[in-house]
Structure formats: C-alpha cells, structure tokens
Design an enzyme around this catalytic site. Structure first.
Site, PDB file in Angstrom:
ATOM      1  N   CYS A 112     -11.356 -17.620  11.000  1.00  0.00           N
ATOM      2  CA  CYS A 112     -12.295 -16.897  10.126  1.00  0.00           C
ATOM      3  C   CYS A 112     -13.567 -17.682   9.870  1.00  0.00           C
ATOM      4  O   CYS A 112     -14.564 -17.131   9.397  1.00  0.00           O
ATOM      5  CB  CYS A 112     -11.620 -16.560   8.809  1.00  0.00           C
ATOM      6  N   HIS A 252     -16.486 -14.599   3.452  1.00  0.00           N
ATOM      7  CA  HIS A 252     -15.522 -14.035   4.401  1.00  0.00           C
ATOM      8  C   HIS A 252     -14.728 -12.940   3.688  1.00  0.00           C
ATOM      9  O   HIS A 252     -14.337 -13.097   2.534  1.00  0.00           O
ATOM     10  CB  HIS A 252     -14.593 -15.152   4.878  1.00  0.00           C
ATOM     11  N   ASN A 282     -10.154  -7.272   7.499  1.00  0.00           N
ATOM     12  CA  ASN A 282     -10.499  -8.654   7.834  1.00  0.00           C
ATOM     13  C   ASN A 282     -10.676  -8.762   9.357  1.00  0.00           C
ATOM     14  O   ASN A 282      -9.694  -8.723  10.095  1.00  0.00           O
ATOM     15  CB  ASN A 282      -9.374  -9.578   7.339  1.00  0.00           C
TER      16      ASN A 282
HETATM   17  O1  UT7 Z   1      -8.658 -14.523   6.793  1.00  0.00           O
HETATM   18  C1  UT7 Z   1      -7.838 -15.632   6.889  1.00  0.00           C
HETATM   19  C2  UT7 Z   1      -7.327 -16.054   5.607  1.00  0.00           C
HETATM   20  N1  UT7 Z   1      -6.391 -15.081   5.087  1.00  0.00           N
HETATM   21  C3  UT7 Z   1      -6.399 -14.812   3.807  1.00  0.00           C
HETATM   22  O2  UT7 Z   1      -7.215 -15.303   3.088  1.00  0.00           O
HETATM   23  C4  UT7 Z   1      -5.282 -13.913   3.284  1.00  0.00           C
HETATM   24  C5  UT7 Z   1      -4.709 -14.475   2.017  1.00  0.00           C
HETATM   25  N2  UT7 Z   1      -3.600 -13.721   1.470  1.00  0.00           N
HETATM   26  C6  UT7 Z   1      -3.711 -12.470   0.954  1.00  0.00           C
HETATM   27  O3  UT7 Z   1      -4.763 -11.861   1.008  1.00  0.00           O
HETATM   28  C7  UT7 Z   1      -2.528 -11.904   0.240  1.00  0.00           C
HETATM   29  O4  UT7 Z   1      -1.561 -12.907   0.038  1.00  0.00           O
HETATM   30  C8  UT7 Z   1      -1.856 -10.699   0.979  1.00  0.00           C
HETATM   31  C9  UT7 Z   1      -2.773  -9.481   0.932  1.00  0.00           C
HETATM   32  C10 UT7 Z   1      -1.545 -11.069   2.403  1.00  0.00           C
HETATM   33  C11 UT7 Z   1      -0.551 -10.320   0.235  1.00  0.00           C
HETATM   34  O5  UT7 Z   1      -0.836 -10.027  -1.113  1.00  0.00           O
HETATM   35  P1  UT7 Z   1       0.024 -10.717  -2.283  1.00  0.00           P
HETATM   36  O6  UT7 Z   1      -0.496 -10.190  -3.540  1.00  0.00           O
HETATM   37  O7  UT7 Z   1      -0.030 -12.205  -2.081  1.00  0.00           O
HETATM   38  O8  UT7 Z   1       1.443 -10.113  -1.990  1.00  0.00           O
HETATM   39  P2  UT7 Z   1       2.820 -10.894  -1.846  1.00  0.00           P
HETATM   40  O9  UT7 Z   1       2.957 -11.453  -0.489  1.00  0.00           O
HETATM   41  O10 UT7 Z   1       3.006 -11.794  -3.036  1.00  0.00           O
HETATM   42  O11 UT7 Z   1       3.821  -9.710  -2.021  1.00  0.00           O
HETATM   43  C12 UT7 Z   1       3.962  -8.980  -3.262  1.00  0.00           C
HETATM   44  C13 UT7 Z   1       4.952  -7.850  -3.046  1.00  0.00           C
HETATM   45  C14 UT7 Z   1       6.249  -8.317  -2.381  1.00  0.00           C
HETATM   46  O12 UT7 Z   1       7.290  -7.505  -2.907  1.00  0.00           O
HETATM   47  P3  UT7 Z   1       8.245  -8.066  -4.081  1.00  0.00           P
HETATM   48  O13 UT7 Z   1       8.893  -9.298  -3.539  1.00  0.00           O
HETATM   49  O14 UT7 Z   1       7.330  -8.346  -5.241  1.00  0.00           O
HETATM   50  O15 UT7 Z   1       9.174  -6.930  -4.305  1.00  0.00           O
HETATM   51  C15 UT7 Z   1       6.052  -7.984  -0.929  1.00  0.00           C
HETATM   52  O16 UT7 Z   1       7.251  -7.767  -0.255  1.00  0.00           O
HETATM   53  O17 UT7 Z   1       4.365  -6.892  -2.146  1.00  0.00           O
HETATM   54  C16 UT7 Z   1       5.245  -6.695  -1.022  1.00  0.00           C
HETATM   55  N3  UT7 Z   1       4.408  -6.455   0.145  1.00  0.00           N
HETATM   56  C17 UT7 Z   1       4.005  -5.227   0.498  1.00  0.00           C
HETATM   57  N4  UT7 Z   1       4.217  -4.034  -0.045  1.00  0.00           N
HETATM   58  C18 UT7 Z   1       3.643  -2.967   0.542  1.00  0.00           C
HETATM   59  C19 UT7 Z   1       3.900  -7.359   1.025  1.00  0.00           C
HETATM   60  N5  UT7 Z   1       3.145  -6.745   1.953  1.00  0.00           N
HETATM   61  C20 UT7 Z   1       3.194  -5.412   1.640  1.00  0.00           C
HETATM   62  C21 UT7 Z   1       2.622  -4.271   2.209  1.00  0.00           C
HETATM   63  N6  UT7 Z   1       2.856  -3.073   1.636  1.00  0.00           N
HETATM   64  N7  UT7 Z   1       1.831  -4.327   3.299  1.00  0.00           N
END
Ligand code: UT7
Length: 328
Positions: A112, A252, A282
């Site tokens: 990125c 970004h 992204n």
């Molecule tokens: O560009 C390169 C650098 N990349 C980044 O900067 C990305 C950085 N990370 C992020 O943007 C975020 O961490 C994500 C968007 C990838 C994920 O968001 P989050 O708020 O960190 O979600 P999480 O991984 O903590 O998951 C929260 C909940 C989980 O369920 P439980 O355990 O709370 O029941 C996940 O299983 O959301 C669930 N979950 C989803 N639900 C529906 C994870 N992905 C999804 C999904 N749809 N696609």
C-alpha cells in the site's frame, strides 16, 4: 532540485462489485462492510484485464494531460504487488504499450506504500538532474490474489490505480519533504505466502490456498493508525506546520475508521480529508494516486496548497510525503 507533479491520472476497471454482490459469495452483510470499513462498492477487472492494462490507460492519460510525448519519458516506476508477471516487469509492458522508447524503468514492491515509495524514488532521480520526466504509477489488481471464500480479506480490496508525471522545479515547491519507513517484523500479519521462491506454485500450494493474500486485520489496524498518525505528525512538526496549514490530507484508503483516527490525531479537520474508499475499496498502491487525481480534477488543490499524503501497508511499510503544490 525538487520534483513537482505536472499531471495526474487514474483508471479503474468498468465492472463494479457491490457489497450486496459479496453477500452472495461469503457470509457477510452490506451493513457490516459499510460500518466496519466505509466501503460500498469496488471496481474489479474483467477476465482479460491485468495491472498493465490499467497502467497503460493511466500512462496514456498522463501523456495527454501533461501535453508530452512518450519519447520524452526518461523513467517509468510502477508500484504494485500484483504485476502481470514476475518478469517482464509491468513497467516494461507499459513502456512497450505507450512506445516510450527512451525510458527505462522497474516495478517497485511496497504494497500500500508502493506509490509513496515510487514518488520518493522518482523525486530523487529528478533531484539528480539526470532525469527530466518521470512517470510514477501505483496500481493493483487485488482480485487476482483475493480468496473469495475468505470474508476477512475479500470484502475490503478492489482493483485500480493512478499516476503522476514528475518534473523538476527550481522553486521551494513540489515534493518538499518525505519520511518513509519499513519494519519487516510485521511481515506475517499481511502476506501472500505462495508463488515466490519460498513456496513455489505446486498442486499442494494451490490446494492449500497459499496464493491468496492473508491478513490479521485487527493487528494491522492498530499499527496502521499509529504508523500513519505518527509519521504525519512528525512531517508536519519538522516543517513547522500544523494540521490547519494543510489544504488536503490524502491518506491510504484501507478503512474509514483508520483514516478518521489518523486525521484526528494530526489535528486535520474532516473537510480536509479525502475519502473515496466507499467507491473503490482498498486498491493497495492505487488508493493515493486515484484520490490525488480526483482531488486535482475536482479543483480541490490549487497552487501554493500544502497536500499531505500518508500510507501504511504490508511489510510493514509506511510513510508520509508533503507537497507544496505547483502544477505548471
Ligand atoms: O491496506 C493495507 C493495510 N490494511 C489495513 O489497514 C486493514 C486493517 N484492518 C481493518 O481494516 C479491519 O481490521 C478489518 C476491516 C479487516 C476487520 O474489521 P474489525 O473491526 O477489525 O473486525 P474483526 O476482525 O475484529 O471482527 C469483528 C467481528 C468478528 O465476529 P465476532 O468474533 O465478534 O463474532 C468477525 O468474525 O466481525 C466478524 N467479521 C465479519 N462479519 C461480517 C469479520 N469479517 C467479516 C465480514 N462480514 N466480512
């Protein structure tokens, strides 16, 4: 001698994939994607389209907008982690496609941060005095490495890119400062394990889904907020500027929540932050040059403005570039 940006362009594939389309592929919802990331849709390539096709459209548009001939280009730098091939480089394909017969060039891998690394590299070639016109493109075809069975990754990325022409300026304008970083200890948190010399392609590596990008989103999120905010604060303070002096902040586009936190920490008010993640997702090395071209085309940047760019990505790689805009 500083480098200034004299033309901007971007290109995204025609096909659009909405969050509702993704609901049909993986266990996710439009509401989750919008609220957790800010993304509404992303552009995706058609079957016969790759990074060099997007880049060639960008390069052609840069030549038109800059009013320059392909023969005038000295150097082509393409930031990408999704080149058409390992070799030849995407830069070589673009050089051939636009007929830039006096140019040399290379691909640059910084995920990125690929466009910022490319800008810094291009600016140094301009500063050397030996290159007068450098084309820098950031492009990615993320769908070529996305696992559409993995909801952690497939909902956040898209395809597209943008670029600029760099030329010398004798003023104290153009790219006035840059801070770039790398910390390889973060490598495992965002990685495509297979396909390189560590895990060459085999039937097993394909079965094991090693050729897709994998991310520990929570960890990357934490480092991204801190990395982008710290480096942006540092570049402002060492140039005796505050968030109020910045006309436009172009971060970004990985997650709207990361952008909001980083901007807040740097004291940059909401209306000065460019956000288009809703439209494109992204696009990795593509996000910043796409946003830059949209901002310039929409007259959101004028000569004399301070524009601040910031990135964070796999590697980890991150950085910030400060531009005092001078377009002609
Ligand atoms: O560009 C390169 C650098 N990349 C980044 O900067 C990305 C950085 N990370 C992020 O943007 C975020 O961490 C994500 C968007 C990838 C994920 O968001 P989050 O708020 O960190 O979600 P999480 O991984 O903590 O998951 C929260 C909940 C989980 O369920 P439980 O355990 O709370 O029941 C996940 O299983 O959301 C669930 N979950 C989803 N639900 C529906 C994870 N992905 C999804 C999904 N749809 N696609």
């Amino acid at each position: 001698m500083n480098a200034k940006i004299t033309a901007t362009a971007h290109s995204t594939p025609k096909n659009v994939m909405t969050n509702l389309d993704l609901e049909k592929l993986v266990d996710t919802t439009d509401d989750w994607i919008r609220s957790r990331t800010g993304i509404v849709q992303r552009h995706i390539v058609s079957e016969d389209e790759a990074s060099s096709d997007i880049s060639t459209r960008i390069a052609t548009s840069l030549l038109e907008k800059g009013g320059i001939s392909a023969n005038d280009i000295d150097l082509i730098i393409i930031g990408t982690v999704t080149p058409d091939h390992f070799t030849p480089s995407t830069a070589a394909l673009v050089q051939k496609n636009i007929g830039a017969k006096n140019a040399w060039g290379f691909d640059l891998s910084a995920a990125c941060s690929g466009f910022l690394y490319g800008l810094e590299t291009g600016a140094n070639f301009i500063a050397s005095g030996r290159h007068k016109k450098v084309m820098v493109i950031g492009v990615d075809t993320m769908t070529s490495i996305l696992d559409f069975q993995d909801r952690d990754t497939c909902v956040i990325f898209g395809d597209g890119g943008g670029g600029v022409i760099l030329e010398p300026t004798l003023g104290k304008t153009g790219i006035v400062d840059s801070i770039l970083h790398m910390d390889g200890s973060g490598g495992d948190y965002l990685i495509m394990p297979g396909g390189g010399s560590r895990i060459p392609a085999t039937l097993k590596s394909v079965d094991d889904r090693q050729h897709y990008i994998k991310q520990d989103g929570k960890t990357v999120f934490k480092y991204a907020v801190k990395g982008m905010a710290d480096v942006s604060e540092r570049i402002l303070s060492r140039n005796d500027l505050t968030g109020d002096d910045i006309a436009l902040f172009i971060p970004h586009q990985a997650n709207k929540r990361i952008i909001d936190s980083a901007a807040q920490r740097c004291g940059i008010s909401e209306e000065k932050v460019l956000i288009n993640i809703d439209q494109y997702g992204n696009t990795t090395a593509g996000t910043i040059p796409i946003a830059l071209n949209e901002a310039f085309s929409d007259n959101r940047i004028k000569d004399g403005d301070y524009v601040l760019l910031a990135s964070f990505g796999a590697g980890f790689t991150w950085g910030s570039i400060l531009i005092k805009w001078e377009s002609k």
